[in-house]
Enzyme design. Structure first.
Site, PDB file in Angstrom:
ATOM      1  N   GLY A 249       0.829  -1.217   0.000  1.00 53.83           N
ATOM      2  CA  GLY A 249       0.000   0.000   0.000  1.00 53.83           C
ATOM      3  C   GLY A 249       0.854   1.255   0.000  1.00 53.83           C
ATOM      4  O   GLY A 249       0.618   2.196  -0.772  1.00 53.83           O
TER       5      GLY A 249
ATOM      6  N   ASP B 167       4.804  -9.876   6.963  1.00 51.35           N
ATOM      7  CA  ASP B 167       3.956 -10.888   6.316  1.00 51.35           C
ATOM      8  C   ASP B 167       4.640 -11.623   5.166  1.00 51.35           C
ATOM      9  O   ASP B 167       4.198 -12.687   4.769  1.00 51.35           O
ATOM     10  CB  ASP B 167       2.671 -10.241   5.761  1.00 51.35           C
TER      11      ASP B 167
ATOM     12  N   GLY C 111      -0.182 -12.225   9.577  1.00 50.87           N
ATOM     13  CA  GLY C 111       0.113 -12.391   8.151  1.00 50.87           C
ATOM     14  C   GLY C 111      -1.043 -11.984   7.261  1.00 50.87           C
ATOM     15  O   GLY C 111      -0.971 -12.115   6.047  1.00 50.87           O
TER      16      GLY C 111
ATOM     17  N   HIS D 280       0.709  -8.922  18.409  1.00 51.49           N
ATOM     18  CA  HIS D 280       1.764  -7.970  18.059  1.00 51.49           C
ATOM     19  C   HIS D 280       3.136  -8.309  18.632  1.00 51.49           C
ATOM     20  O   HIS D 280       4.103  -7.596  18.363  1.00 51.49           O
ATOM     21  CB  HIS D 280       1.334  -6.554  18.462  1.00 51.49           C
TER      22      HIS D 280
ATOM     23  N   ASN E 276      32.182 -22.743   5.490  1.00 56.60           N
ATOM     24  CA  ASN E 276      33.409 -22.810   4.676  1.00 56.60           C
ATOM     25  C   ASN E 276      33.445 -24.017   3.748  1.00 56.60           C
ATOM     26  O   ASN E 276      34.510 -24.457   3.341  1.00 56.60           O
ATOM     27  CB  ASN E 276      34.641 -22.837   5.595  1.00 56.60           C
TER      28      ASN E 276
ATOM     29  N   ARG F 282      38.703  -3.689  26.197  1.00 52.02           N
ATOM     30  CA  ARG F 282      38.397  -4.990  26.789  1.00 52.02           C
ATOM     31  C   ARG F 282      38.324  -6.016  25.664  1.00 52.02           C
ATOM     32  O   ARG F 282      38.012  -5.681  24.534  1.00 52.02           O
ATOM     33  CB  ARG F 282      37.048  -4.961  27.517  1.00 52.02           C
TER      34      ARG F 282
END
EC number: 2.7.1.11
Length: 791
Positions: free
Chosen positions: A129, A175, A218, A307, A542, A665
């Protein structure tokens, strides 16, 4: 625009980013419609790439509504505006569904607001949309400008100067309902949320012998429901594109009771929110619950995920996808001419492509039309090859035919895990076992790799034995790095004893080396003259002959999650740089892609040699960074990138050189990268590629109707891999030339092309070959028969 090209050795022309300039251009970036995880990564990439090429980039807050309202909703962005947003879900610039923009008056205001800031390039991140709205805006642009000039809101000079609007779309939608794109931004993260919930629900369901009905989002697209059903081995799934046949109520109850009879303590039913029957009547989760309770009397619960699926941290896949799409979108805007149609940047396999926006939207609408007209077979085909393949694989693995209906092949097939454990191996074994049984073979599990093979640790494995394996990490069969070379006699004896007619090997580089040894041993031992195929499964990614390996996505997510936490720690401390060591042997895939997904400042890898000058340059770069508002650094190092520039050395160098500016670190991630529950991608990739391997074995065995046929040709001992979008069975003999055996890596690796992308997004000037970009590809309705189906 100075778009130079240079001749490459092959005679074709190569195009470099440094020859593209955005000077004098202004790009507006907005997110519209429903939010999706990964949108922020896309916004970050657009802003940083735009600034990198010299363009101005503007945030347009609150979607199209912000464009209509103007004022403080359209703000120029800088490099630091998009710092620390990679790991944040949703969208930092807000999203809204705008009624005003749907009217011509609204679009007139929006055009006026853009012209006053000189914006003639729009990057829209949203669903179909939102992208359709952008295209309408583009088509009306010259008319809107003329109207504004007549009203005296802009002068004629502005009409001439800003005569054309360029539009590029990125599909941000959980979706995955947009035709032409393999994956939309947010889909993979939504799958993560669903699988996290299902994994958690499984423990409570097993405790109480419950049935759970899970409703996933969806809208009218069943993609999320389908891939989550495949990833958790659900008992039943309801999709809008493929409604159940008449009498499904009875069939489902029979299936659930059969599973309970096989000592399965739980049932999982997944329902897409738009699920319908063949007469287009809705099938609701409550209706399914009532049916199970009344017909079977099972303790049944409904969970509507809602949600939750839109929330949380974006997965590594979504971050990399969105970053690549954002960079590609800026390239598309730089190269756009008045004749260029509005396009969507998308991913096809692992290649970035540009597709005509209008064609994609039309095709997406065709799916809905097919469903409305109850042409469900067409609807599944229009969703694309990947959707169709997912559906067929799910059906094969979920429903076992009665024994008397399976045509026996009288062949025995062995499945073996070799190398280090990789998440998704068990999903691959489950898939192979069930597809093999469905094809009429007897399946044998070999425990503890080639070592176990030699010792005769071989047992027949049945359909029910592999139930619930999909979500298990590690290797249930057990896996070892030992090669078959010194056990050839013993293994040959075991093949003879158990009458093994074909072997499926699931593993990493050791599995590849093992396959080469078995191939070489065919002359001496006729027992090895059987079809053999290897499915790549290693965190290192790999294995020659394949772009992806089972387990690499899970490891990448582990690295990304850890880096997020470490960055948070560094942000709190201020002026701190972390050096992080990743696995992968000599292969820099995890370090490079982890760096891209986590927003690292540098990533040291073996494939790109570096020296003390590069280290010094990185320290200087971080020193400059500490003068800004972003007072932290993140550096990744592949474990074998250099013999002498070790993690300790780099840590000590940074500590000394950064003294007084930042402290340092180090963190070695180690074997945590091999563990954990497999990601949805690894579960489904393992499931589908293993099913394809078994189909190949079945085809090969059918070539040999008599018991005596010996397979001696090179094409009967293969590595199954994914290259771009294609599934390829490549003879190991041919792959030898593509392998660097000393360093256990392929000589050519596709992901090295993405190396400059990480540097650009970390503010380094670099050369970036963009020759692959720029082609506008037509949207294909279906792949032709000569085109291998997508996994």
């Amino acid at each position: 625009m100075d778009n130079k090209v240079s001749a490459s050795p092959r005679g074709s022309y190569r195009k470099f980013l440094e020859h593209l300039s955005g000077a004098g251009k202004a790009i507006g970036v907005l997110t519209s419609g429903g939010d999706a995880q990964g949108m922020n990564a896309a916004v970050r990439a657009v802003v940083r790439m735009g600034i990198y090429v010299g363009a101005k980039v503007y945030f347009i807050y609150e979607g199209y509504q912000g464009m209509v309202d103007g004022g403080s909703n359209i703000v120029e962005a800088n490099w630091e505006s998009v710092s620390s947003i990679l790991q944040v879900g949703g969208t930092i610039i807000g999203s809204a569904r705008s009624k005003a923009f749907r009217t011509r008056e609204g679009r007139l205001k929006a055009a006026c607001n853009l012209i006053h800031r000189g914006i003639t390039n729009l990057c829209v991140i949203g669903g179909s949309g939102s992208l359709t709205g952008a295209n309408i805006f583009r088509m009306e642009w010259s008319g809107l400008l003329e109207e504004l000039a007549q009203d005296g809101k802009i002068d004629n000079e502005a009409v001439q100067k800003y005569a054309y609007l360029n539009v590029v779309g990125m599909v941000g939608s959980i979706d995955n309902d947009f035709c032409g794109t393999d994956m939309t931004i947010g889909t993979d993260s939504a799958c993560h949320r669903i699988i996290e919930v299902i994994d958690a629900i499984m423990t409570t369901a097993q405790s109480h012998q419950r049935t759970f009905v899970l409703e996933v989002m969806g809208r009218h697209c069943g993609y999320l429901a389908l891939v989550s059903a495949l990833a958790c081995g659900a008992d039943w799934v309801f999709l809008p594109e493929s409604p159940p046949e008449e009498g499904w109520e009875e069939q489902m109850c029979v299936k659930l009771s059969e599973n309970r009879a096989q000592k399965k303590r739980l049932n999982i039913i997944i329902v897409a929110e738009g699920a319908i029957d063949t007469l287009n009547r809705p099938i609701t989760s409550e209706k399914i619950k009532e049916l199970v309770v009344t017909q079977l009397g099972y303790d049944t619960r409904v969970t509507i995920l809602g949600h939750v699926q839109r929330g949380g941290t974006p997965s590594a896949f979504d971050r990399i996808l969105a970053s690549r799409m954002g960079v590609e979108a800026v390239l598309a805007l730089l190269e756009a001419t008045p004749e260029t149609p509005a396009c969507v940047v998308s991913l096809s396999g692992n290649h970035a492509v540009r597709l005509p926006l209008v064609e994609c939207v039309q095709m997406t609408q065709e799916v809905q039309k097919a469903m409305d007209e109850r042409r469900f077979k067409d609807a599944v085909q229009l969703r694309g090859r990947s959707f169709e393949n997912n559906l067929n694989t799910y059906k094969r693995l979920a429903i076992k035919l009665p024994d008397d209906k399976i045509q026996k092949s009288n062949c025995n097939v062995a499945v073996i895990n070799v190398g280090a454990p990789a998440a998704g191996m068990n999903a691959a074994v489950r898939s192979a076992v069930r597809v093999g049984i469905a094809d009429g073979h007897k399946m044998f599990a070999v425990y503890d790799g080639f070592d176990g093979f030699a010792k005769g640790q071989i047992k027949e494995i049945r359909w029910g034995d592999v139930g619930g394996w999909t979500g298990q990490g590690g290797s249930i069969l057990g896996t070892k790095r030992i090669l078959p070379g010194k056990y050839l006699e013993e293994i040959a004896t075991q093949i003879r004893t158990h009458n093994i007619n074909a072997i499926l090997i699931i593993g990493g580089f050791e599995a590849y080396l093992g396959l080469l040894e078995l191939s070489a041993a065919r002359e001496k031992h006729e027992e090895f003259c059987v079809p053999m195929v290897m499915v790549p499964a290693t965190v290192s990614n790999n294995v020659p002959g394949s772009d992806f390996s089972i387990g690499a996505d899970t490891a990448l997510n582990t690295i990304t999650d850890t880096c997020d936490r470490i960055k948070q720690s560094a942000s709190g401390t201020k002026r701190r740089v972390f050096i992080i060591e990743t696995m992968g042997g000599y292969c820099g895939y995890l370090a490079n892609m982890g760096g891209l997904a986590a927003g690292a400042d540098a990533a040291y890898i073996f494939e790109e040699p570096f020296d003390i000058r590069d280290l010094q340059s990185n320290v200087e770069h971080l020193t400059e960074k500490m003068k800004t508002t972003i007072q932290r650094g993140l550096v990744l190092r592949n474990e074998s990138c250099s013999e002498n520039y070790t993690t300790d050395f780099i840590y000590q160098l940074y500590s000394e050189e950064g003294r007084g500016v930042f402290d340092c670190r180090k963190n070695v991630l180690g074997h945590m990268q091999q563990g954990g529950a497999p990601s949805p991608f690894d579960r489904n990739f393992g499931t589908k590629i293993s099913a394809r391997a078994m189909q190949w074995i079945t085809t090969k065995l059918k070539e040999s109707p008599g018991k005596g046929k010996r397979f001696v040709s090179d094409d009967s001992i293969c590595v199954l891999g994914i290259s771009k979008r294609n599934v390829l069975f490549q003879p190991v003999a041919e792959l030898k030339n593509e392998t660097d055996f000393e360093h256990r890596i392929p000589k050519e690796q596709w992901w090295l092309k993405l190396r400059p992308l990480m540097k650009i997004l970390a503010k380094y000037k670099t050369s970036y070959d963009v020759s692959d970009s720029g082609q506008l590809v037509p949207v294909r309705h279906r792949g032709g028969p000569e085109e291998p189906a997508a996994i």
